[in-house]
Design a protein around this motif. Structure first.
Motif, PDB file in Angstrom:
ATOM      1  N   GLY A  27       0.830  -1.711   0.053  1.00 51.08           N
ATOM      2  CA  GLY A  27       0.060   0.163  -0.022  1.00 51.08           C
ATOM      3  C   GLY A  27       0.629   1.464  -0.046  1.00 51.08           C
ATOM      4  N   GLY A  28       1.935   1.355   0.725  1.00 51.03           N
ATOM      5  CA  GLY A  28       2.840   2.387   0.701  1.00 51.03           C
ATOM      6  C   GLY A  28       3.867   2.234  -0.083  1.00 51.03           C
ATOM      7  N   ALA A  29       4.190   1.889  -1.400  1.00 51.99           N
ATOM      8  CA  ALA A  29       4.630   1.500  -2.211  1.00 51.99           C
ATOM      9  C   ALA A  29       3.640   1.981  -2.928  1.00 51.99           C
ATOM     10  N   SER A  30       2.563   1.799  -3.186  1.00 56.56           N
ATOM     11  CA  SER A  30       1.500   2.263  -4.287  1.00 56.56           C
ATOM     12  C   SER A  30       1.038   3.963  -4.102  1.00 56.56           C
ATOM     13  N   PHE A  31       1.219   4.267  -2.584  1.00 59.50           N
ATOM     14  CA  PHE A  31       0.693   5.682  -2.927  1.00 59.50           C
ATOM     15  C   PHE A  31       1.795   6.587  -3.194  1.00 59.50           C
ATOM     16  N   LEU A  32       3.323   5.955  -2.970  1.00 57.54           N
ATOM     17  CA  LEU A  32       4.524   6.216  -3.554  1.00 57.54           C
ATOM     18  C   LEU A  32       4.229   6.672  -5.331  1.00 57.54           C
ATOM     19  N   ILE A  33       4.164   5.539  -5.698  1.00 61.75           N
ATOM     20  CA  ILE A  33       3.809   5.359  -7.046  1.00 61.75           C
ATOM     21  C   ILE A  33       2.823   6.697  -7.373  1.00 61.75           C
ATOM     22  N   ASP A  35       1.670   9.538  -6.267  1.00 62.40           N
ATOM     23  CA  ASP A  35       2.122  10.832  -5.730  1.00 62.40           C
ATOM     24  C   ASP A  35       3.377  11.584  -6.641  1.00 62.40           C
ATOM     25  N   THR A  36       4.641  10.042  -7.336  1.00 63.79           N
ATOM     26  CA  THR A  36       5.354  10.509  -8.107  1.00 63.79           C
ATOM     27  C   THR A  36       5.069  10.829  -9.456  1.00 63.79           C
ATOM     28  N   LEU A  37       3.409   9.671  -9.621  1.00 67.35           N
ATOM     29  CA  LEU A  37       2.511   9.684 -11.345  1.00 67.35           C
ATOM     30  C   LEU A  37       2.510  11.639 -11.359  1.00 67.35           C
ATOM     31  N   ILE A  38       1.925  11.595  -9.919  1.00 68.30           N
ATOM     32  CA  ILE A  38       1.101  13.065  -9.875  1.00 68.30           C
ATOM     33  C   ILE A  38       2.427  14.383 -10.425  1.00 68.30           C
ATOM     34  N   ALA A  39       3.580  13.945  -9.530  1.00 62.54           N
ATOM     35  CA  ALA A  39       4.635  14.903  -9.731  1.00 62.54           C
ATOM     36  C   ALA A  39       5.202  14.727 -11.670  1.00 62.54           C
ATOM     37  N   PHE A  40       5.174  13.820 -12.203  1.00 65.75           N
ATOM     38  CA  PHE A  40       5.264  13.515 -13.950  1.00 65.75           C
ATOM     39  C   PHE A  40       4.847  14.572 -14.352  1.00 65.75           C
ATOM     40  N   ARG A  41       3.333  13.703 -14.408  1.00 67.23           N
ATOM     41  CA  ARG A  41       2.640  14.538 -14.820  1.00 67.23           C
ATOM     42  C   ARG A  41       2.173  16.399 -14.878  1.00 67.23           C
ATOM     43  N   GLU A  42       2.747  16.440 -13.765  1.00 66.73           N
ATOM     44  CA  GLU A  42       2.074  17.718 -13.338  1.00 66.73           C
ATOM     45  C   GLU A  42       4.448  18.980 -13.856  1.00 66.73           C
ATOM     46  N   PHE A  43       5.071  17.986 -14.075  1.00 70.44           N
ATOM     47  CA  PHE A  43       6.283  18.404 -13.616  1.00 70.44           C
ATOM     48  C   PHE A  43       6.932  17.881 -14.886  1.00 70.44           C
ATOM     49  N   MET A  44       6.537  17.077 -15.430  1.00 70.55           N
ATOM     50  CA  MET A  44       8.034  15.857 -16.720  1.00 70.55           C
ATOM     51  C   MET A  44       6.791  15.971 -18.425  1.00 70.55           C
ATOM     52  N   VAL A  50      -0.997   8.571 -18.507  1.00 64.01           N
ATOM     53  CA  VAL A  50      -0.101   8.745 -17.522  1.00 64.01           C
ATOM     54  C   VAL A  50      -0.909   8.789 -15.822  1.00 64.01           C
ATOM     55  N   GLY A  51      -1.735  10.143 -16.688  1.00 61.84           N
ATOM     56  CA  GLY A  51      -2.160  11.208 -15.579  1.00 61.84           C
ATOM     57  C   GLY A  51      -3.554   9.998 -14.710  1.00 61.84           C
ATOM     58  N   GLN A  52      -3.615   9.080 -15.884  1.00 59.70           N
ATOM     59  CA  GLN A  52      -4.938   8.218 -15.630  1.00 59.70           C
ATOM     60  C   GLN A  52      -4.587   7.114 -14.296  1.00 59.70           C
ATOM     61  N   LEU A  53      -3.488   6.281 -14.780  1.00 55.29           N
ATOM     62  CA  LEU A  53      -2.973   5.875 -13.726  1.00 55.29           C
ATOM     63  C   LEU A  53      -3.246   6.149 -12.098  1.00 55.29           C
ATOM     64  N   VAL A  54      -3.244   7.247 -11.698  1.00 53.55           N
ATOM     65  CA  VAL A  54      -3.102   8.377 -10.181  1.00 53.55           C
ATOM     66  C   VAL A  54      -3.863   7.764  -9.371  1.00 53.55           C
ATOM     67  N   MET A  55      -5.659   8.065 -10.035  1.00 49.54           N
ATOM     68  CA  MET A  55      -6.341   7.658  -8.969  1.00 49.54           C
ATOM     69  C   MET A  55      -6.170   6.077  -8.836  1.00 49.54           C
ATOM     70  N   PRO A  56      -6.162   5.112  -9.276  1.00 49.22           N
ATOM     71  CA  PRO A  56      -6.220   3.406  -8.933  1.00 49.22           C
ATOM     72  C   PRO A  56      -5.103   3.302  -8.304  1.00 49.22           C
ATOM     73  N   THR A  57      -4.340   3.571  -9.174  1.00 47.30           N
ATOM     74  CA  THR A  57      -2.546   3.793  -7.383  1.00 47.30           C
ATOM     75  C   THR A  57      -3.061   4.460  -6.323  1.00 47.30           C
ATOM     76  N   TYR A  58      -3.571   5.320  -6.097  1.00 49.33           N
ATOM     77  CA  TYR A  58      -3.859   5.849  -4.895  1.00 49.33           C
ATOM     78  C   TYR A  58      -5.300   5.032  -4.123  1.00 49.33           C
ATOM     79  N   VAL A  59      -5.572   4.829  -5.200  1.00 52.80           N
ATOM     80  CA  VAL A  59      -6.600   4.043  -4.057  1.00 52.80           C
ATOM     81  C   VAL A  59      -6.439   2.848  -3.515  1.00 52.80           C
ATOM     82  N   LEU A  60      -5.794   1.638  -4.310  1.00 56.59           N
ATOM     83  CA  LEU A  60      -5.323   0.563  -4.257  1.00 56.59           C
ATOM     84  C   LEU A  60      -4.141   0.867  -3.081  1.00 56.59           C
ATOM     85  N   GLY A  61      -3.475   2.252  -2.882  1.00 60.24           N
ATOM     86  CA  GLY A  61      -2.144   2.133  -1.906  1.00 60.24           C
ATOM     87  C   GLY A  61      -3.022   2.381  -0.474  1.00 60.24           C
TER      88      GLY A  61
END
Length: 78
Positions: A27-33, A35-44, A50-61
């Motif tokens: 769960g911690g790893a999924s939550f980290l993923i 937030d990392t995807l959010i950072a990639f989406r916003e800054f990279m 990629v942005g569409q994977l944020v909520m599934p990984t967040y909810v899973l985590g």
């Protein structure tokens, strides 16, 4: 600088989650993923999918963290 501090906090949180069993660790790893995807989406400037994977990984985590903690509390004698 604030982004670096936030990254350290996220990494620390994911690392500490490993102390509470495999469910909480995943769960911690999924939550980290997520937030990392959010950072990639916003800054990279990554592709939109990629942005569409944020909520599934967040909810899973979050779900795994809660479920894992509840399981630990049920096993702990009062």
């Amino acid at each position: 600088m604030p982004l670096a501090v936030y990254g350290l906090v996220l990494g620390g949180t994911a690392a500490l989650s490993t102390r509470f069993g495999p469910l909480v660790a995943v769960g911690g790893a999924s939550f980290l993923i997520s937030d990392t995807l959010i950072a990639f989406r916003e800054f990279m400037g990554v592709p939109e999918w990629v942005g569409q994977l944020v909520m599934p990984t967040y909810v899973l985590g979050q779900g795994l963290i809660v479920f894992g903690v509840v399981q630990l509390l049920r096993r702990t004698p009062e």
